[in-house]
Write a protein that holds these residues in place. Structure first.
Motif, PDB file in Angstrom:
ATOM      1  N   SER A  49       0.832  -1.209   0.000  1.00 35.94           N
ATOM      2  CA  SER A  49       0.000   0.000   0.000  1.00 35.94           C
ATOM      3  C   SER A  49       0.866   1.259   0.000  1.00 35.94           C
ATOM      4  O   SER A  49       0.613   2.206  -0.770  1.00 35.94           O
ATOM      5  N   TRP A  50       1.878   1.289   0.863  1.00 34.32           N
ATOM      6  CA  TRP A  50       2.742   2.475   0.919  1.00 34.32           C
ATOM      7  C   TRP A  50       3.493   2.666  -0.389  1.00 34.32           C
ATOM      8  O   TRP A  50       3.638   3.790  -0.879  1.00 34.32           O
ATOM      9  N   LEU A  51       3.984   1.562  -0.949  1.00 32.70           N
ATOM     10  CA  LEU A  51       4.786   1.659  -2.158  1.00 32.70           C
ATOM     11  C   LEU A  51       3.974   2.260  -3.297  1.00 32.70           C
ATOM     12  O   LEU A  51       4.463   3.109  -4.054  1.00 32.70           O
ATOM     13  N   ARG A  52       2.708   1.868  -3.426  1.00 29.88           N
ATOM     14  CA  ARG A  52       1.894   2.337  -4.546  1.00 29.88           C
ATOM     15  C   ARG A  52       1.290   3.727  -4.289  1.00 29.88           C
ATOM     16  O   ARG A  52       1.046   4.479  -5.236  1.00 29.88           O
ATOM     17  N   ASN A  53       1.057   4.057  -3.012  1.00 35.15           N
ATOM     18  CA  ASN A  53       0.315   5.280  -2.722  1.00 35.15           C
ATOM     19  C   ASN A  53       1.157   6.416  -2.144  1.00 35.15           C
ATOM     20  O   ASN A  53       0.768   7.582  -2.273  1.00 35.15           O
ATOM     21  N   ALA A  54       2.274   6.102  -1.491  1.00 33.47           N
ATOM     22  CA  ALA A  54       3.006   7.158  -0.785  1.00 33.47           C
ATOM     23  C   ALA A  54       4.483   7.228  -1.145  1.00 33.47           C
ATOM     24  O   ALA A  54       5.172   8.141  -0.696  1.00 33.47           O
ATOM     25  N   SER A  55       4.987   6.292  -1.928  1.00 32.36           N
ATOM     26  CA  SER A  55       6.423   6.281  -2.211  1.00 32.36           C
ATOM     27  C   SER A  55       6.833   7.277  -3.281  1.00 32.36           C
ATOM     28  O   SER A  55       7.998   7.672  -3.364  1.00 32.36           O
ATOM     29  N   GLY A  56       5.896   7.655  -4.138  1.00 26.56           N
ATOM     30  CA  GLY A  56       6.223   8.541  -5.245  1.00 26.56           C
ATOM     31  C   GLY A  56       6.770   7.813  -6.454  1.00 26.56           C
ATOM     32  O   GLY A  56       7.137   8.458  -7.453  1.00 26.56           O
ATOM     33  N   LEU A  57       6.833   6.479  -6.410  1.00 26.49           N
ATOM     34  CA  LEU A  57       7.336   5.705  -7.543  1.00 26.49           C
ATOM     35  C   LEU A  57       6.232   5.498  -8.570  1.00 26.49           C
ATOM     36  O   LEU A  57       5.042   5.488  -8.248  1.00 26.49           O
ATOM     37  N   SER A  58       6.627   5.309  -9.797  1.00 27.65           N
ATOM     38  CA  SER A  58       5.661   5.077 -10.866  1.00 27.65           C
ATOM     39  C   SER A  58       5.025   3.702 -10.700  1.00 27.65           C
ATOM     40  O   SER A  58       5.557   2.815 -10.028  1.00 27.65           O
ATOM     41  N   GLU A  59       3.885   3.534 -11.344  1.00 29.18           N
ATOM     42  CA  GLU A  59       3.200   2.241 -11.285  1.00 29.18           C
ATOM     43  C   GLU A  59       4.072   1.142 -11.894  1.00 29.18           C
ATOM     44  O   GLU A  59       4.077  -0.004 -11.411  1.00 29.18           O
ATOM     45  N   PHE A  60       4.791   1.500 -12.944  1.00 33.86           N
ATOM     46  CA  PHE A  60       5.699   0.533 -13.579  1.00 33.86           C
ATOM     47  C   PHE A  60       6.754   0.044 -12.588  1.00 33.86           C
ATOM     48  O   PHE A  60       7.005  -1.162 -12.460  1.00 33.86           O
ATOM     49  N   SER A  61       7.384   0.967 -11.854  1.00 33.65           N
ATOM     50  CA  SER A  61       8.411   0.594 -10.876  1.00 33.65           C
ATOM     51  C   SER A  61       7.815  -0.243  -9.755  1.00 33.65           C
ATOM     52  O   SER A  61       8.419  -1.238  -9.315  1.00 33.65           O
ATOM     53  N   CYS A  62       6.634   0.124  -9.283  1.00 33.26           N
ATOM     54  CA  CYS A  62       5.988  -0.639  -8.209  1.00 33.26           C
ATOM     55  C   CYS A  62       5.656  -2.053  -8.664  1.00 33.26           C
ATOM     56  O   CYS A  62       5.853  -3.015  -7.907  1.00 33.26           O
ATOM     57  N   ASP A  63       5.175  -2.199  -9.887  1.00 33.74           N
ATOM     58  CA  ASP A  63       4.861  -3.538 -10.403  1.00 33.74           C
ATOM     59  C   ASP A  63       6.104  -4.413 -10.423  1.00 33.74           C
ATOM     60  O   ASP A  63       6.063  -5.597 -10.055  1.00 33.74           O
ATOM     61  N   LEU A  64       7.221  -3.851 -10.853  1.00 28.36           N
ATOM     62  CA  LEU A  64       8.456  -4.630 -10.913  1.00 28.36           C
ATOM     63  C   LEU A  64       8.958  -4.996  -9.514  1.00 28.36           C
ATOM     64  O   LEU A  64       9.388  -6.124  -9.265  1.00 28.36           O
ATOM     65  N   LEU A  65       8.893  -4.046  -8.596  1.00 28.23           N
ATOM     66  CA  LEU A  65       9.380  -4.297  -7.238  1.00 28.23           C
ATOM     67  C   LEU A  65       8.529  -5.332  -6.512  1.00 28.23           C
ATOM     68  O   LEU A  65       9.028  -6.036  -5.619  1.00 28.23           O
ATOM     69  N   LEU A  66       7.268  -5.454  -6.887  1.00 33.98           N
ATOM     70  CA  LEU A  66       6.362  -6.373  -6.199  1.00 33.98           C
ATOM     71  C   LEU A  66       6.113  -7.653  -6.986  1.00 33.98           C
ATOM     72  O   LEU A  66       5.254  -8.452  -6.609  1.00 33.98           O
TER      73      LEU A  66
END
Length: 331
Positions: A55-72
């Motif tokens: 939740s934090w990574l997608r909503n509060a980290s400031g990273l793009s959706e592409f980066s979040c998808d890869l990290l998760l």
């Protein structure tokens, strides 16, 4: 390190690097209002399996959706990906040293890096991050994000060296036992397990070596001039470890081949002896079978010395065959 406060949020630890080798820990609740000074940087280390992390990574980290998808992503291989604004994603693998785990079942470490921030995610605990925390406590840790990523890679690589050395020592021990005792039989299951472990390590270490080579050539503004030399050294180290792994696999093959040869020689020797014994007893068996038929005219059937004569004839035949085999060097 505020781990108890952070645990409910999925944040393993949060550190503000002071730029001099030290760091101070902060709690999850301090992130929203955190303001870094020019010489400071932030390291956030998360438990990837925790819902609050995602939740934090997608909503509060400031990273793009592409980066979040890869990290998760559920399954990843070692890789390096450049992002806009001089940022990067780095996926590495470390030896699994958790209790009851197989070391070659390597733990994934996903890293997002930028000029003042590093975000890392793991599923299972890593000994490398624990050692890095100890260095921060002594004031000997990395001073900036570039060094932090480099230190993590170095600690992961050192654990690989220890494991490969352990596998090599096991093979050394088996070779010494085979050389010392020709009757020693290695346990095939444990020997094959070494080969499987080496293959499992190579699966991730080979692409990780290539990544270190790419980082040698990476020119990001927040990388220092000396970083390339250190990444090149890590690349050379992993190349050496991969060569050692390949050598270990070949030595395991030689151990198994040596055992197979010794087993074949032993079986051939046994069968040879059986063949010689069969050759000696074959004519004797023929004589006893011939004299044992129930028809008239069998020699010595009514002679009181017939048995002794027959035994003498068979003894002479046996001694004659033994002499003949000795002449032919079959015995």
């Amino acid at each position: 390190m505020f781990e108890e406060d952070n645990a409910q949020w999925g944040l393993v630890h949060a550190l503000v690097l002071d730029g001099e080798g030290g760091a101070r820990a902060i709690a999850r609740t301090e992130l929203n209002d955190l303001e870094l000074k020019s010489h400071e940087s932030l390291w956030l280390h998360w438990d990837r399996s925790h819902p609050q992390t995602q939740s934090w990574l997608r909503n509060a980290s400031g990273l793009s959706e592409f980066s979040c998808d890869l990290l998760l992503e559920e399954n990843t291989r070692p890789r390096l990906l450049g992002l806009p604004n001089n940022e990067l994603l780095l996926f590495l693998r470390g030896v699994n040293l958790n209790p009851g785990a197989e070391p070659e079942d390597m733990v994934s470490l996903r890293i997002f890096g930028s000029a003042q921030r590093v975000i890392s995610l793991r599923m299972r605990p890593l000994r490398a991050t624990d050692e890095l925390l100890g260095e921060f406590e002594q004031g000997e840790g990395p001073k900036n994000p570039a060094e932090l990523i480099l230190y993590l890679a170095q600690h992961l690589t050192l654990k690989v060296q220890d494991l490969i050395g352990e596998l090599s020592e096991i093979v050394d021990d088996e070779e010494d036992k085979i050389d010392a005792d020709e009757r020693y039989t290695p346990e095939h299951g444990s020997i094959l397990q070494i080969r499987r472990r080496a293959a499992g390590l190579r699966r991730f270490l080979a692409p990780q070596r290539d990544i270190f080579g790419q980082l040698t050539r990476t020119k990001l503004p927040w990388f220092t001039a000396d970083d390339a030399d250190y990444w090149n050294e890590l690349n050379n180290s992993l190349t050496r470890y991969l060569e050692e792994l390949e050598l270990t696999r070949e030595r395991v093959g030689l151990v198994l081949e040596a055992e197979d040869r010794r087993l074949n020689v032993r079986m051939s020797r046994i069968m040879y002896r059986f063949g010689v014994l069969t050759g000696i007893f074959l004519p004797i068996t023929f004589i006893t079978g011939l004299l044992g038929i129930n028809v008239g005219g069998v020699p010595f059937s009514n002679d009181p010395y017939g048995f002794a004569v027959t035994c003498g004839v068979m003894l002479v035949i046996g001694v004659g065959q033994w002499w003949f085999y000795r002449r032919l060097q079959w015995l």
